[in-house]
Design a protein around this motif. Structure first.
Motif, mmCIF file in Angstrom:
data_model
loop_
_atom_site.group_PDB
_atom_site.id
_atom_site.type_symbol
_atom_site.label_atom_id
_atom_site.label_comp_id
_atom_site.label_asym_id
_atom_site.label_seq_id
_atom_site.Cartn_x
_atom_site.Cartn_y
_atom_site.Cartn_z
ATOM 1 N N ILE A 248 -3.492 10.017 2.427
ATOM 2 C CA ILE A 248 -2.560 10.649 3.362
ATOM 3 C C ILE A 248 -1.270 10.964 2.615
ATOM 4 O O ILE A 248 -0.752 10.149 1.852
ATOM 5 C CB ILE A 248 -2.289 9.736 4.561
ATOM 6 N N GLY A 249 -0.705 12.094 2.866
ATOM 7 C CA GLY A 249 0.514 12.504 2.186
ATOM 8 C C GLY A 249 0.159 13.335 0.985
ATOM 9 O O GLY A 249 -0.792 14.115 0.984
ATOM 10 N N ARG A 250 0.888 13.153 -0.039
ATOM 11 C CA ARG A 250 0.653 13.925 -1.249
ATOM 12 C C ARG A 250 -0.664 13.509 -1.904
ATOM 13 O O ARG A 250 -0.973 12.330 -1.999
ATOM 14 C CB ARG A 250 1.801 13.711 -2.236
ATOM 15 N N ASP A 251 -1.363 14.483 -2.374
ATOM 16 C CA ASP A 251 -2.625 14.216 -3.056
ATOM 17 C C ASP A 251 -2.323 13.856 -4.504
ATOM 18 O O ASP A 251 -1.948 14.712 -5.304
ATOM 19 C CB ASP A 251 -3.518 15.453 -2.972
ATOM 20 N N LEU A 252 -2.504 12.552 -4.828
ATOM 21 C CA LEU A 252 -2.218 12.111 -6.195
ATOM 22 C C LEU A 252 -3.314 12.494 -7.162
ATOM 23 O O LEU A 252 -3.084 12.543 -8.373
ATOM 24 C CB LEU A 252 -2.026 10.591 -6.224
ATOM 25 N N VAL B 224 7.002 -0.786 -6.862
ATOM 26 C CA VAL B 224 5.941 0.227 -6.926
ATOM 27 C C VAL B 224 5.488 0.605 -5.518
ATOM 28 O O VAL B 224 5.273 1.789 -5.200
ATOM 29 C CB VAL B 224 4.764 -0.299 -7.766
ATOM 30 N N SER B 225 5.352 -0.393 -4.639
ATOM 31 C CA SER B 225 4.946 -0.104 -3.265
ATOM 32 C C SER B 225 6.007 0.706 -2.528
ATOM 33 O O SER B 225 5.682 1.596 -1.716
ATOM 34 C CB SER B 225 4.674 -1.419 -2.520
ATOM 35 N N PHE B 226 7.273 0.415 -2.801
ATOM 36 C CA PHE B 226 8.335 1.193 -2.156
ATOM 37 C C PHE B 226 8.309 2.646 -2.637
ATOM 38 O O PHE B 226 8.486 3.588 -1.843
ATOM 39 C CB PHE B 226 9.684 0.554 -2.456
ATOM 40 N N ALA B 227 8.075 2.817 -3.933
ATOM 41 C CA ALA B 227 7.945 4.187 -4.458
ATOM 42 C C ALA B 227 6.744 4.888 -3.841
ATOM 43 O O ALA B 227 6.782 6.089 -3.539
ATOM 44 C CB ALA B 227 7.829 4.144 -5.979
ATOM 45 N N GLN B 228 5.655 4.156 -3.630
ATOM 46 C CA GLN B 228 4.478 4.709 -2.963
ATOM 47 C C GLN B 228 4.810 5.140 -1.534
ATOM 48 O O GLN B 228 4.359 6.196 -1.070
ATOM 49 C CB GLN B 228 3.373 3.642 -2.943
ATOM 50 N N TRP B 229 5.623 4.348 -0.830
ATOM 51 C CA TRP B 229 6.023 4.706 0.541
ATOM 52 C C TRP B 229 6.907 5.951 0.533
ATOM 53 O O TRP B 229 6.755 6.833 1.394
ATOM 54 C CB TRP B 229 6.762 3.527 1.163
ATOM 55 N N LEU B 230 7.834 6.035 -0.433
ATOM 56 C CA LEU B 230 8.681 7.221 -0.521
ATOM 57 C C LEU B 230 7.855 8.473 -0.781
ATOM 58 O O LEU B 230 8.191 9.576 -0.315
ATOM 59 C CB LEU B 230 9.725 7.039 -1.628
ATOM 60 N N ALA B 231 6.756 8.324 -1.533
ATOM 61 C CA ALA B 231 5.885 9.458 -1.830
ATOM 62 C C ALA B 231 4.923 9.751 -0.686
ATOM 63 O O ALA B 231 4.079 10.663 -0.807
ATOM 64 C CB ALA B 231 5.106 9.201 -3.107
ATOM 65 N N LEU C 171 9.439 -13.434 1.570
ATOM 66 C CA LEU C 171 8.873 -13.247 2.908
ATOM 67 C C LEU C 171 9.549 -12.080 3.631
ATOM 68 O O LEU C 171 8.863 -11.216 4.221
ATOM 69 C CB LEU C 171 9.026 -14.537 3.708
ATOM 70 N N LEU C 172 10.884 -12.033 3.607
ATOM 71 C CA LEU C 172 11.597 -10.955 4.291
ATOM 72 C C LEU C 172 11.278 -9.600 3.673
ATOM 73 O O LEU C 172 11.126 -8.596 4.384
ATOM 74 C CB LEU C 172 13.101 -11.228 4.241
ATOM 75 N N THR C 173 11.155 -9.572 2.345
ATOM 76 C CA THR C 173 10.801 -8.314 1.682
ATOM 77 C C THR C 173 9.411 -7.844 2.093
ATOM 78 O O THR C 173 9.186 -6.648 2.339
ATOM 79 C CB THR C 173 10.872 -8.489 0.158
ATOM 80 N N SER C 174 8.469 -8.778 2.180
ATOM 81 C CA SER C 174 7.113 -8.416 2.593
ATOM 82 C C SER C 174 7.091 -7.928 4.043
ATOM 83 O O SER C 174 6.381 -6.963 4.369
ATOM 84 C CB SER C 174 6.178 -9.621 2.424
ATOM 85 N N GLU C 175 7.868 -8.581 4.913
ATOM 86 C CA GLU C 175 7.937 -8.130 6.312
ATOM 87 C C GLU C 175 8.535 -6.723 6.399
ATOM 88 O O GLU C 175 8.084 -5.885 7.196
ATOM 89 C CB GLU C 175 8.776 -9.115 7.128
ATOM 90 N N LEU C 176 9.524 -6.461 5.578
ATOM 91 C CA LEU C 176 10.102 -5.111 5.544
ATOM 92 C C LEU C 176 9.069 -4.090 5.097
ATOM 93 O O LEU C 176 8.990 -2.971 5.637
ATOM 94 C CB LEU C 176 11.315 -5.100 4.619
ATOM 95 N N GLY C 177 8.258 -4.472 4.097
ATOM 96 C CA GLY C 177 7.210 -3.557 3.641
ATOM 97 C C GLY C 177 6.190 -3.277 4.728
ATOM 98 O O GLY C 177 5.731 -2.138 4.879
ATOM 99 N N ILE C 178 5.815 -4.303 5.502
ATOM 100 C CA ILE C 178 4.884 -4.099 6.614
ATOM 101 C C ILE C 178 5.487 -3.129 7.640
ATOM 102 O O ILE C 178 4.821 -2.208 8.145
ATOM 103 C CB ILE C 178 4.529 -5.452 7.267
ATOM 104 N N PHE C 179 6.764 -3.346 7.934
ATOM 105 C CA PHE C 179 7.437 -2.490 8.920
ATOM 106 C C PHE C 179 7.479 -1.033 8.443
ATOM 107 O O PHE C 179 7.182 -0.108 9.203
ATOM 108 C CB PHE C 179 8.848 -3.024 9.166
ATOM 109 N N ILE D 22 5.646 2.297 10.316
ATOM 110 C CA ILE D 22 6.362 3.449 10.871
ATOM 111 C C ILE D 22 5.900 4.750 10.224
ATOM 112 O O ILE D 22 6.122 5.835 10.756
ATOM 113 C CB ILE D 22 7.890 3.305 10.699
ATOM 114 N N GLN D 23 5.242 4.644 9.056
ATOM 115 C CA GLN D 23 4.685 5.837 8.420
ATOM 116 C C GLN D 23 3.316 6.196 8.994
ATOM 117 O O GLN D 23 2.856 7.322 8.892
ATOM 118 C CB GLN D 23 4.577 5.605 6.905
ATOM 119 N N SER D 24 2.666 5.192 9.619
ATOM 120 C CA SER D 24 1.350 5.401 10.220
ATOM 121 C C SER D 24 1.518 5.893 11.655
ATOM 122 O O SER D 24 2.633 5.992 12.167
ATOM 123 C CB SER D 24 0.568 4.087 10.194
#
Length: 396
Positions: A43-47, A80-87, A118-126, A130-132
């Motif tokens: 989903i999103g850009r085709d890597l 890396v996961s945050f960069a993946q979310w931005l992309a 833990l807080l960073t992981s919860e932020l990543g889940i959130f 919101i992207q889904s």
């Protein structure tokens, strides 16, 4: 089985890390094949396949160093996961590396860093939710959070468990060091006692030699009396020098014993008296002597006496009511076999934690090239066996 696997894992941490990373690699390559065949898409850009592979490597490869650098690995995979979310790239199976890295931080780092992970992981889940497609009632976030918190709690438990086990190992090592130190102190004290007693025995013999040599020097006559007298004087001077040197070396051991009475040391002739005293204390004892009696040095006789004394004392303390003891002395051609047995409680008897009697027995026997074995008897009771070398048979 589990203990052996755990020990093997501790010896080969790199192999263990590679083994549990293997499923991530296999599933990532499987998804890559689906992507190539057109059965899967991002989903999103085709890597594309190479971009997909690069993302998988960037998230999985750092996990190999998680055991040694958990905080750095968590930071890397989170970025890396945050960069993946931005992309705007859909989360993949290998994004679970973030949760595994969070577990590593919780199980290896301080509580402050664990809470931060833990807080960073919860932020990543959130952010991923919101992207889904929409989650109006927040159930997806709640269920995902429960999963994340469960992994985090498991890491905290692992950390607590490991610190507890390390504390137990440290206390066990400290107790072992203290026990060895106490044994060394007991050995040193027993050697000092042996040195004092040997000093008394040898000093007595040397003193007698001096007196006899002086008397012989005046009594000899006829033949070549001057030479004989000079030889006797040499023996006398040598004996005096040896006695003075021995007193100088061992004298420090008596520094704290100025009030001690230097009574004659006991020997084999006092064994009957020892047995009589033990009997009067309430322990029936039988004394048996077999073989042709051999001449023993006074120090060795003292050693035999002390071993019997210590063994009977232990029987009195640990044997229990109704115990009987037997002292057997068997003279052989080359050795004296001493055996002290009882029919008491044996292995069931409580042992004093600060008792070092057996250490003293072995040290005494070792001085004369002997040995001491002490162990419970199979049918009950306890047995002390000592073997000491003997000299020539006594004349007459």
């Amino acid at each position: 089985m589990f203990g052996r696997l755990h020990s093997w894992g501790r010896r080969h941490p790199a192999v263990v890390d590679l083994l549990w990373l293997t499923p991530f690699l296999l599933i990532s390559f499987a998804n890559l094949e689906l992507l190539r065949s057109g059965d899967a898409h991002l989903i999103g850009r085709d890597l594309g396949p190479w971009g997909f592979l690069a993302l998988a490597v960037a998230l999985v490869a750092p996990m190999f160093w998680m055991r040694r650098h958990p905080l750095a690995v968590f930071t890397a995979v989170s970025l890396v996961s945050f960069a993946q979310w931005l992309a705007e790239v859909q989360p993949q199976f290998f994004n679970l590396s973030v949760l595994i890295a969070m577990y590593g931080v919780a199980s290896h780092c301080t509580p402050r860093w664990a809470v931060g992970a833990l807080l960073t992981s919860e932020l990543g889940i959130f952010l991923s939710l919101i992207q889904s497609p929409g989650d109006p009632d927040g159930r997806s976030f709640a269920s995902s959070s429960v999963f994340v918190v469960a992994i985090w709690i498991t890491g905290i438990y692992t950390s607590t468990r490991r610190r507890y086990l390390e504390g137990l190992e440290e206390r066990a090592e400290r107790a072992e060091r203290e026990r060895d130190q106490q044994a060394r102190l007991a050995t040193a004290a027993e050697r000092a006692r042996i040195a004092r007693e040997l000093h008394d025995v040898v000093a007595h013999n040397v003193s007698v030699m001096i007196v006899q040599a002086d008397g012989a020097g005046y009594a000899l006559g006829g033949g070549n009396p001057d030479t004989a007298r000079e030889a006797m004087r040499t023996i006398s001077a040598t004996g005096r020098r040896a006695l003075a040197e021995m007193r100088r070396m061992v004298g420090v051991l008596r520094a704290d014993d100025t009030a001690e009475e230097y009574t004659p040391q006991p020997g084999l002739s006092q064994l009957d008296d020892l047995v009589t005293r033990v009997r009067s204390s309430g322990l029936p004892v039988d004394l048996r002597v077999t073989g042709i009696r051999q001449a023993l040095p006074e120090g060795e006789e003292l050693t035999v006496y002390r071993i019997v004394q210590e063994a009977l004392t232990n029987t009195l303390k640990h044997g229990g009511p109704g115990t009987r003891a037997t002292v057997e002395m068997e003279y052989g051609v080359r050795e004296l076999l001493l055996r002290v047995t009882d029919d008491g409680r044996g292995a069931a008897a409580p042992r004093s934690p600060d008792g070092h009697g057996l250490v003293g027995m072995r040290e005494r026997a070792a001085v004369f090239g002997g040995s001491v074995d002490a162990c419970p008897r199979p049918g009950g009771g306890f047995q002390v066996t000592a073997r000491l070398p003997v000299g020539e048979p006594a004349a007459g």
